[in-house]
Motif scaffolding. Structure first.
Motif, PDB file in Angstrom:
ATOM      1  N   PRO A   1      -4.340  11.711   0.397  1.00 54.77           N
ATOM      2  CA  PRO A   1      -4.200  10.254   0.377  1.00 54.77           C
ATOM      3  C   PRO A   1      -3.822   9.689  -0.984  1.00 54.77           C
ATOM      4  N   ASP A   2      -3.975  10.487  -2.031  1.00 59.49           N
ATOM      5  CA  ASP A   2      -3.616  10.005  -3.365  1.00 59.49           C
ATOM      6  C   ASP A   2      -2.156  10.275  -3.722  1.00 59.49           C
TER       7      ASP A   2
ATOM      8  N   GLU B   1      -4.783  12.428   9.464  1.00 54.47           N
ATOM      9  CA  GLU B   1      -6.081  12.058   8.881  1.00 54.47           C
ATOM     10  C   GLU B   1      -7.230  12.493   9.785  1.00 54.47           C
TER      11      GLU B   1
ATOM     12  N   ARG C   1      -3.606   3.927  -2.695  1.00 53.30           N
ATOM     13  CA  ARG C   1      -5.032   3.771  -2.421  1.00 53.30           C
ATOM     14  C   ARG C   1      -5.475   2.319  -2.527  1.00 53.30           C
TER      15      ARG C   1
ATOM     16  N   SER D   1     -10.501   4.022   4.699  1.00 53.27           N
ATOM     17  CA  SER D   1     -10.638   5.224   3.868  1.00 53.27           C
ATOM     18  C   SER D   1      -9.274   5.631   3.297  1.00 53.27           C
ATOM     19  N   ARG D   2      -8.188   5.171   3.948  1.00 51.44           N
ATOM     20  CA  ARG D   2      -6.848   5.497   3.437  1.00 51.44           C
ATOM     21  C   ARG D   2      -6.525   4.659   2.202  1.00 51.44           C
ATOM     22  N   PHE D   3      -6.795   3.366   2.297  1.00 48.89           N
ATOM     23  CA  PHE D   3      -6.520   2.495   1.137  1.00 48.89           C
ATOM     24  C   PHE D   3      -7.754   1.620   0.882  1.00 48.89           C
TER      25      PHE D   3
ATOM     26  N   ASP E   1      -9.117   0.284  -1.782  1.00 44.37           N
ATOM     27  CA  ASP E   1      -9.238  -0.703  -2.852  1.00 44.37           C
ATOM     28  C   ASP E   1      -8.314  -1.893  -2.617  1.00 44.37           C
TER      29      ASP E   1
ATOM     30  N   THR F   1       0.829  -1.213   0.000  1.00 47.60           N
ATOM     31  CA  THR F   1       0.000   0.000   0.000  1.00 47.60           C
ATOM     32  C   THR F   1       0.862   1.261   0.000  1.00 47.60           C
TER      33      THR F   1
END
Lengths: 373, 286
Positions: free
Chosen positions: B165-166, B270, A184, A225-227, A229, A179
């Motif tokens: 986060p991206d 976060e 994501r 919500s951070r990763f 998928d 990750t």
């Protein structure tokens, strides 16, 4: 949507430890352009007959990028000439180890509409790589260089991680490694599938797979919500919590209706594994249309399997709708017969009951859906 | 003209070659500040900031009202006596100044919290010793989740405003160590993409004019991609849960404990982002 796996080459530049090369037949061939052209003609024919439908062409191998950028340039030209009115209903995707990927592929990918690439990666030394020694350092450098090119051009990528015996010691580290590489997610944990005794040292049991996923799941759930998928977690959330349905080919019970694999010589089969194992062979695309192949009588056997399992092996299983007895090829691997459930069903059940439901506090309730046909 | 900000010494000859460019000028002491500003103005360069390194604790320093509009990063080894610092704060708060304190002692990390509580902008910077990570994360908690008004504390404020986060977030720019924004130049005009690389002679260009084509160079692109090399090893920073906001910033120090600390800081960031813009509960009218 019909899913067509275009196995354009059986050659590969990597010698991955867990690849089932040892039982593959006819390894090394690549798809000549006339066969490729025939595949596009068949695709066009299918789409003309099914004006509401789409076709997904999955470029696969071996390593499909070994054929070079010109091959994909030519593929696009063939599509232009053979699928004049239907090409907007063709979706392309590709599964590649990326080690041959260069800037020269980018334009062809764009033309074909490939905006995301499926790949795989393993930080464990000497698991993937060229040569007898599996030069993972070279492999990894080429892979990371390719990823940089993809990201520079805004092409997405997802990664399959194969869980082996060597993964079991540090599941959380593996998870964070991957990750960090794919912020994501876009990540799928698959258990290694080993079919021969020589490589049993990396094989894992369904129970070990459950424990691997179970170590990661609370971390993922707390930070989803951070990763977001990460599979198989994301799909289970969709299926169990969100009320949707997201099943892969091995769980849907319906692969029989829309999957077909085309070997480099044009031979059609159910999927990549069935082709490798010489099972469920449906003739050659030179002689048969996609419709004929998708209605081949051998496919009835797979339909009967789902009905049989629903009333027999899986009759009492509350998770049936999430699994449908698993992949028939898994069943064949263990029993030399499709009419059994997959041994990996136990891992799905084990993970859901031991980890997913307790951690999320949500219990799966079957939706009462009919069989997938 | 390149967009990079040049970090360099206040060398009149060099500054004369940098007309129109933005610079961070390293000033060895406050005594040299007036002269440096004069040199900078004469050379026609844009002062991004004067990075002043003082050997004395903050409370021992004498600051001048005339410096109020000069952007200053004031590096001090420690705070000194709090009552002396409190005496300075009315002036500091009028100034365009951040106080930079090494984060290598619990005392300094407490000092940073005191400074922030006095409304002073400050920065926790790497020092010569190991960072006490428990106190570091306490400071991050105060910076990111503290409800009483306080001055911004870097690098936490940078993370609070830039974390996405991206994307991977590189906060080392708060120490002028971010190759997308800063280059480090010696007196001859040679420049490198970090202070350490300049010291090691690993230069990215031989003259200020080379900056104009830096973005197009393959070497530069490779350097910006250098973080990917961490993934060639299965251990180390690659598997750290906090790596995405740190990119190995503390790896060189062989730091113990940074892993858990950065993971916690990421959680705090976060949480901060999730709550910062939410309205507070409306109470009964007083």
């Amino acid at each position: 949507m019909a899913s067509v796996i275009l196995k354009v080459t059986e050659g590969c530049n990597s010698n991955c430890y867990y690849c089932d090369v040892v039982i593959k037949h006819g390894r090394g061939g690549s798809m000549p352009l006339d066969v490729l052209e025939r595949a596009f003609e068949r695709t066009n024919e299918y789409l003309e007959h099914h004006p509401e439908d789409h076709v997904e062409l999955l470029w696969h191998g071996g390593e499909p990028l070994l054929l070079g950028p010109d091959y994909y340039r030519r593929a696009w030209e063939i599509q232009q000439t053979t699928c004049t009115r239907t090409q907007s209903r063709i979706r392309h995707s590709i599964q590649t180890n990326l080690t041959c990927f260069t800037e020269e592929f980018v334009e062809s990918f764009r033309r074909l509409g490939i905006m995301a690439v499926g790949t795989s990666y393993d930080p464990e030394p000497c698991m993937r790589g060229p040569g007898r020694e599996r030069d993972s350092d070279t492999y990894n450098r080429l892979f990371l260089r390719a990823v940089a090119i993809l990201e520079r051009h805004g092409i997405g990528w997802g990664v399959i991680y194969v869980v082996t015996k060597r993964s079991l010691e540090r599941p959380i580290d593996v998870f964070h490694f991957l990750t960090n590489l794919r912020l994501r997610g876009g990540l799928n944990f698959n258990p290694v599938l080993i079919y021969d005794e020589a490589r049993r040292d990396v094989a894992i049991t369904p129970e070990e797979y459950v424990e691997f996923l179970g170590a990661i799941f609370p971390v993922w759930w707390a930070h989803r919500s951070r990763f977001p998928d990460v599979e198989p977690f994301k799909s289970l959330v969709t299926n169990i919590i969100d009320g949707g349905m997201s099943l892969g080919c091995g769980e849907s019970g319906s692969c029989t209706f829309h999957h077909l694999n085309i070997a480099p010589n044009g031979d059609a089969s159910q999927c990549g594994r069935s082709a490798d194992w010489g099972l469920l062979q449906y003739g050659n695309i030179r002689d048969r249309s996609f419709d004929e192949i998708l209605q081949d009588p051998q496919r009835h056997r797979l339909r009967e399997r789902v009905t049989l399992l629903a009333g027999r092996d899986c009759a009492a299983c509350r998770l049936w709708e999430l699994c449908h007895g698993g992949c028939p090829l898994d069943a064949w691997s263990a029993h030399k017969d499709f009419m059994h459930r997959s041994e990996w069903c136990e891992s799905r059940r084990g993970f859901i009951e031991k980890y997913f439901e307790p951690v999320t506090g949500r219990t799966y309730t079957p939706k009462g859906q009919l069989l997938p046909f | 003209m390149g967009h990079h900000i040049i970090v360099c010494a206040p060398d009149a000859g060099l500054l004369g070659r940098l007309r129109g460019r933005a610079v961070v000028v390293r000033v060895p002491s406050l005594e040299g500040l007036d002269g440096t500003v004069e040199t900078v103005e004469r050379a026609g360069v844009l002062l991004h900031c004067a990075a002043v390194e003082s050997r004395h604790p903050l409370g021992h320093l004498t600051l001048q009202d005339r410096w109020a509009d000069i952007p200053i990063a004031l590096g001090v080894p420690s705070l000194g006596r709090v009552r002396d610092v409190v005496r300075l704060t009315p002036l500091i708060r009028r100034m365009n100044l951040r106080v930079v304190v090494p984060a290598d002692s619990a005392e300094n990390l407490t000092g940073l919290r005191i400074l922030a509580s006095l409304g002073v902008a400050c920065t926790a910077a790497p020092g010569s010793g190991p960072i006490p990570w428990a106190q570091f994360t306490d400071l991050a908690t105060y910076a990111l989740l503290g409800l009483v008004p306080h001055g911004p504390i870097e690098p936490f404020d940078y993370l609070a405003t830039h974390y996405d986060p991206d994307r991977r977030t590189d906060f080392r720019g708060v120490w002028f160590d971010d190759p997308t924004r800063f280059v480090h130049m010696d007196g001859s005009g040679r420049f490198a993409l970090s202070a350490a690389e300049l010291a090691a002679g690993q230069c990215a260009g031989a003259a200020p004019e080379d900056l104009d084509s830096l973005d197009d160079s393959e070497m530069y692109r490779d350097r910006l991609d250098a973080w990917r090399h961490v993934f060639l090893r299965k251990d180390g920073c690659a598997s750290c849960p906090g790596w995405r906001i740190c990119l190995g910033a503390f790896e060189a120090g062989g730091s113990d404990g940074c892993r858990a600390a950065l993971a916690e800081v990421l959680d705090l960031v976060e949480r901060h982002q999730a709550t910062a813009h939410k309205g507070r509960r409306a109470l009964w009218p007083a």
